[in-house]
Design a protein around this motif. Structure first.
Motif: not given
Length: 235
Positions: A190-199, A224-230
């Motif tokens: 894994v070269v890089s990780i980006q995290i996105g989440q919101a209340a 519904q609690v959502e999150a994203s990972v790149t």
């Protein structure tokens, strides 16, 4: 006459003149294969119960004089506050207080006919207790219910965000594996990780006190609690 030794560089080769002989050595490589990467975005969700209700309600009074309007607003507001404190609501605070003239227009003339006074408060209460409390507040003098939304305790939301992040990470890894496997390629690192989440956005409702039934049913439902990972993965 003897000449000093002199190095010669030609096309990555190093030549040394020693007496009548020549020794040739290969230099270091000057090019490297460019790193190849795959970028994938994984998404995850987690459902939680909306156990808290955020309420904003108040009183609106119209009258002939500013003094009588203000007195009536104060009387009703105190009665409403007594009900809310008896029900042990949390985060109780005044969010609006106003007194303004009330005009009518006749034959292009503005005529003062009285005054309008308002007092608004907001608070939190367990969602399974909000229906009976709204009924009691209206009986005490509340004339407007300006906002009703549902949420959850911060600790519950934080735990759900962590679960959603784990699911988003697994989703991203699964996508990367599917693509690389189809191309007969192997992931390296894994070269890089980006995290996105919101209340979770609060569930909003709008209720008018005048249209409420004798017993107000309120169903909070889920959030519904959502999150994203790149992930950027080399191969």
């Amino acid at each position: 006459m003897k000449h000093p030794l002199r190095p010669f560089y030609t096309l990555g080769l190093v030549a040394f003149l020693v007496g009548a002989s020549v020794v040739v050595a290969e230099g270091p490589a000057v090019s490297q294969e460019a790193q190849r990467t795959l970028t994938v975005i994984g998404r995850g969700t987690e459902a939680i119960s909306a156990t808290l209700a955020q309420v904003s309600l108040g009183v609106e009074v119209q009258g002939r004089t500013a003094q009588e309007v203000q007195q009536e607003v104060a009387r009703r507001a105190n009665a409403i506050l007594a009900v809310l404190r008896a029900r042990e609501v949390s985060q109780l605070q005044t969010t609006g207080l106003s007194l303004s003239p009330n005009y009518e227009y006749t034959n292009n003339r503005r005529i003062l006919v009285g005054y309008i006074g308002r007092n608004t408060v907001s608070f939190r209460i367990a969602s399974d207790r909000v229906g009976p409390l709204l009924d009691a507040a209206v009986q005490a003098g509340a004339t407007t219910i300006d906002n009703l939304s549902f949420t959850a305790p911060e600790a519950t939301i934080a735990a759900a965000q962590r679960t959603a992040l784990q699911r988003a990470t697994q989703d991203a890894q699964s996508q990367a594996q599917a693509v690389l496997s189809a191309l007969n390629l192997q992931p390296r690192q894994v070269v890089s990780i980006q995290i996105g989440q919101a209340a979770p956005p609060p569930k909003l409702f709008s209720v008018r006190a005048a249209t409420m039934a004798d017993s107000t049913p309120v169903v909070s439902g889920e959030l519904q609690v959502e999150a994203s990972v790149t992930l950027q993965i080399s191969y």
